[in-house]
Structures are given as C-alpha cells and as structure tokens.
Write a protein that holds these residues in place. Sequence first.
Motif, PDB file in Angstrom:
ATOM      1  N   PHE A   1      38.777  27.653  51.014  1.00 30.75           N
ATOM      2  CA  PHE A   1      38.868  29.188  51.169  1.00 30.75           C
ATOM      3  C   PHE A   1      38.987  29.410  52.739  1.00 30.75           C
ATOM      4  CE2 PHE A   1      35.891  28.675  47.590  1.00 30.75           C
ATOM      5  CZ  PHE A   1      36.711  29.439  46.547  1.00 30.75           C
ATOM      6  N   ARG A   2      39.500  30.790  52.910  1.00 35.62           N
ATOM      7  CA  ARG A   2      39.826  31.196  54.349  1.00 35.62           C
ATOM      8  C   ARG A   2      38.275  32.009  54.853  1.00 35.62           C
ATOM      9  NH1 ARG A   2      44.620  32.024  56.728  1.00 35.62           N
ATOM     10  NH2 ARG A   2      46.507  31.734  55.604  1.00 35.62           N
ATOM     11  N   SER A   3      37.295  31.135  54.649  1.00 34.48           N
ATOM     12  CA  SER A   3      36.061  32.022  55.110  1.00 34.48           C
ATOM     13  C   SER A   3      36.339  32.596  56.288  1.00 34.48           C
ATOM     14  CB  SER A   3      34.986  31.060  54.601  1.00 34.48           C
ATOM     15  OG  SER A   3      35.242  29.742  55.452  1.00 34.48           O
TER      16      SER A   3
ATOM     17  N   PRO B   1      41.769  37.979  47.984  1.00 32.28           N
ATOM     18  CA  PRO B   1      42.407  38.745  49.287  1.00 32.28           C
ATOM     19  C   PRO B   1      43.369  37.572  49.689  1.00 32.28           C
ATOM     20  CG  PRO B   1      40.328  38.143  49.755  1.00 32.28           C
ATOM     21  CD  PRO B   1      40.214  37.647  48.522  1.00 32.28           C
ATOM     22  N   ALA B   2      44.631  38.023  50.278  1.00 30.68           N
ATOM     23  CA  ALA B   2      45.829  37.324  51.068  1.00 30.68           C
ATOM     24  C   ALA B   2      45.586  37.932  52.402  1.00 30.68           C
ATOM     25  CB  ALA B   2      46.874  37.340  50.230  1.00 30.68           C
ATOM     26  N   GLN B   3      46.582  37.376  53.055  1.00 33.88           N
ATOM     27  CA  GLN B   3      46.616  37.813  54.685  1.00 33.88           C
ATOM     28  C   GLN B   3      46.739  39.271  55.027  1.00 33.88           C
ATOM     29  OE1 GLN B   3      48.371  35.475  52.786  1.00 33.88           O
ATOM     30  NE2 GLN B   3      48.928  33.634  54.063  1.00 33.88           N
ATOM     31  N   THR B   4      47.281  39.856  54.095  1.00 34.11           N
ATOM     32  CA  THR B   4      47.439  41.608  54.554  1.00 34.11           C
ATOM     33  C   THR B   4      46.025  41.938  54.607  1.00 34.11           C
ATOM     34  OG1 THR B   4      49.557  41.440  53.561  1.00 34.11           O
ATOM     35  CG2 THR B   4      48.443  43.674  53.962  1.00 34.11           C
ATOM     36  N   GLU B   5      45.136  41.631  53.469  1.00 31.70           N
ATOM     37  CA  GLU B   5      44.006  42.062  53.167  1.00 31.70           C
ATOM     38  C   GLU B   5      42.964  41.678  54.413  1.00 31.70           C
ATOM     39  OE1 GLU B   5      46.188  40.562  50.976  1.00 31.70           O
ATOM     40  OE2 GLU B   5      46.099  42.128  49.265  1.00 31.70           O
ATOM     41  N   ALA B   6      43.160  40.521  54.927  1.00 33.52           N
ATOM     42  CA  ALA B   6      42.030  40.170  55.993  1.00 33.52           C
ATOM     43  C   ALA B   6      42.386  41.145  57.062  1.00 33.52           C
ATOM     44  CB  ALA B   6      42.632  38.754  56.256  1.00 33.52           C
ATOM     45  N   PHE B   7      43.471  41.840  57.268  1.00 33.83           N
ATOM     46  CA  PHE B   7      43.588  43.168  58.026  1.00 33.83           C
ATOM     47  C   PHE B   7      43.135  44.264  57.793  1.00 33.83           C
ATOM     48  CE2 PHE B   7      45.466  41.771  62.303  1.00 33.83           C
ATOM     49  CZ  PHE B   7      45.499  40.462  62.182  1.00 33.83           C
ATOM     50  N   THR B   8      43.649  44.754  56.539  1.00 32.54           N
ATOM     51  CA  THR B   8      43.147  45.957  56.042  1.00 32.54           C
ATOM     52  C   THR B   8      41.824  46.215  55.770  1.00 32.54           C
ATOM     53  OG1 THR B   8      43.819  45.547  53.920  1.00 32.54           O
ATOM     54  CG2 THR B   8      45.519  46.351  55.139  1.00 32.54           C
ATOM     55  N   ARG B   9      41.156  45.099  55.269  1.00 30.77           N
ATOM     56  CA  ARG B   9      39.721  44.921  55.065  1.00 30.77           C
ATOM     57  C   ARG B   9      39.706  45.692  53.513  1.00 30.77           C
ATOM     58  NH1 ARG B   9      38.599  40.704  57.190  1.00 30.77           N
ATOM     59  NH2 ARG B   9      36.488  40.953  56.305  1.00 30.77           N
ATOM     60  N   ARG B  10      40.681  45.765  52.833  1.00 32.37           N
ATOM     61  CA  ARG B  10      40.611  46.352  51.439  1.00 32.37           C
ATOM     62  C   ARG B  10      41.522  45.207  50.574  1.00 32.37           C
ATOM     63  NH1 ARG B  10      37.103  48.347  53.709  1.00 32.37           N
ATOM     64  NH2 ARG B  10      36.405  50.679  53.497  1.00 32.37           N
ATOM     65  N   ILE B  11      41.085  45.328  49.403  1.00 33.11           N
ATOM     66  CA  ILE B  11      41.770  44.103  48.334  1.00 33.11           C
ATOM     67  C   ILE B  11      42.854  44.957  48.061  1.00 33.11           C
ATOM     68  CG2 ILE B  11      39.667  42.914  47.940  1.00 33.11           C
ATOM     69  CD1 ILE B  11      40.486  43.888  44.842  1.00 33.11           C
ATOM     70  N   LEU B  12      43.805  43.995  47.386  1.00 35.46           N
ATOM     71  CA  LEU B  12      45.156  44.278  46.855  1.00 35.46           C
ATOM     72  C   LEU B  12      45.772  45.461  47.695  1.00 35.46           C
ATOM     73  CD1 LEU B  12      43.843  44.416  43.216  1.00 35.46           C
ATOM     74  CD2 LEU B  12      45.841  42.927  44.122  1.00 35.46           C
ATOM     75  N   SER B  13      46.223  45.043  48.936  1.00 37.33           N
ATOM     76  CA  SER B  13      46.931  46.119  49.771  1.00 37.33           C
ATOM     77  C   SER B  13      48.274  45.560  50.345  1.00 37.33           C
ATOM     78  CB  SER B  13      46.117  46.526  50.916  1.00 37.33           C
ATOM     79  OG  SER B  13      45.373  45.521  51.680  1.00 37.33           O
TER      80      SER B  13
ATOM     81  N   TYR C   1      36.496  35.986  49.049  1.00 34.88           N
ATOM     82  CA  TYR C   1      37.217  35.253  50.302  1.00 34.88           C
ATOM     83  C   TYR C   1      38.513  34.599  49.764  1.00 34.88           C
ATOM     84  CZ  TYR C   1      32.696  34.947  52.535  1.00 34.88           C
ATOM     85  OH  TYR C   1      31.440  35.207  53.064  1.00 34.88           O
ATOM     86  N   GLY C   2      39.419  34.961  50.689  1.00 27.56           N
ATOM     87  CA  GLY C   2      40.763  34.268  50.573  1.00 27.56           C
ATOM     88  C   GLY C   2      40.848  33.035  50.307  1.00 27.56           C
TER      89      GLY C   2
END
Length: 260
Positions: A33-35, A59-71, A99-100
């Motif tokens: 995981f990308r914890s 969640p993937a890399q984009t979501e790590a930034f936006t802090r919302r899933i499926l974005s 977690y991603g």
Amino acid sequence: MNTDPFDTGPTGKFRTLCQKYPDDTVYRGADGFRSLWGPIFYRGRANGSARLLVIGQDPAQTEAFTRRILSGQAGRRVQGFVEKLGYTRSYLMINAFVYGIFNQNMAMPHLNDPEIQAYRHQWLEAAFAKGKIEAVVTFGNAAFNAWTAFKATPAGQAVTAFHQKALHPTADKPGGPITRKDLLDNWNVALNKLRPHIQNPDVSKPLVPYGNDFTAAELPAIPSRDFPMGLQPWMRNTDFWAGMSDPPGTERANISIVVP
Ligand code: URA
C-alpha cells in the motif's frame, strides 16, 4: 472572483469515521500500500443525502492530491456513468481500500483482513443509515467482493437497495484481454439493469448508451462541489497530471505532478 462550490466535508458518522481510521499498522501488506499518502475516504455526499452508492477499488496518484477518491481517469469515467443515470450530485463514492495500492499481489489478500473489513462495514452502515440509497454499483472484483462480504452481515442483509456489478473503469488495459468496447458493453448492461431502480435522480433524462468509445461528454469534469476548497479546474477536468515518480526504487513514496 472564483465562486466555485466546494465540499464542506463529511458530517455525522462519516465525520467520525474520517477522524478515527485504520493506520499503517492495520494496512500492513508490507509494501503493498501507499500508506505514506494517507487514507482517502470518499467523493460525493458523505452527509446522508446520497441516493446512489458507488464502490471502487483504491485511490491512485491523482486522488493522493485531490484528497477525494475517483477523481483521475477512472473517476471521470465513473462520473460520466453516474450522470447517465441522472445523478449529478446525489451519490456517495467509496473504495474497497482507503489507502492506494502500490503492489496488487501484496495488497489484494488483505481485502477482508478483519480490521480493514470492519472499518469498511462502518462506512457502508453509515451510507445506508438514512435509508435513502436506492442503488449500489460496484466497479471491479475488489468492490464486488467487499460488497458480498457486507451483504453477509446482519446490517448488509437488512439492505434492500438494488446492487449491480460492473467492470472496473480502467479494466481496458492496453494489450490486456478486455477492450474498450468490452468495457462499454458491460457498462451498458449495468446501466440498463440499474435504470429501473433509480427513483430520485437529480435530473430526469433518457438513458443514452455508450458507443464504441467514450465521447468527450461521457468524460465530464468532476464537479467542484466534490472537492476541497481551492482546488483548481485543471485538477478536475484533465487526466494524467499525477503519476509515478523517479528515481527507481522510490516510486511507492514519490508522486510526480505535471501541471497541464
Ligand atoms: N481511483 C479510485 O479512487 N478508485 C478506483 O477504483 C480507481 C481509481
């Protein structure tokens, strides 16, 4: 002046769940995981007003930034799907994992680890607490298996909302066995099954099936109301601005951003 609406955050039980969540002692899975990027919990209405529940994978890399899933790419595909059903705002999206995933083979066996599953079930119980959800769509096997485990619990058995499974939004991997057309055919079947169960859409409109590929209109921007305050339009109307980063060996930790 910018006046875009934004997500003011979860309320009630959803808020409590964002306050107290499993950390990396629970999300073990070694380096699976990308914890380091923390949990990313939801997108949409974490306030009891949702009519449609969407379950994704992680969640993937984009979501790590936006802090919302499926974005990211998967999120814009899913946004087009829910809008075809007439939901422009009354949805709640959660993932099977908060977690991603960095390594699928290492992470997947943990889908139903007791603490991971128990926390996910609390989200599902919160989602159904007000009795407003009229349909559930699971995207991909992890989501389907998570849903199946929940349905076996007493709380899950009490849920009467219609469930439909669908292929994961990025199941059409280049060179893989599932083509774009296969994905969209599968989604057309899912839309047709879901449609009769949609009683309170945000907008009433005829169901227009997918063709051989996504059209631009079928990849809408993620609404600003789904994101924290201040997020810029390019973060919700373009894809692929966040990806794995160099140098080799540190990809699990590092994410690279290129502003389009
Ligand atoms: N991003 C998510 O948040 N979930 C998925 O299943 C895929 C991408």
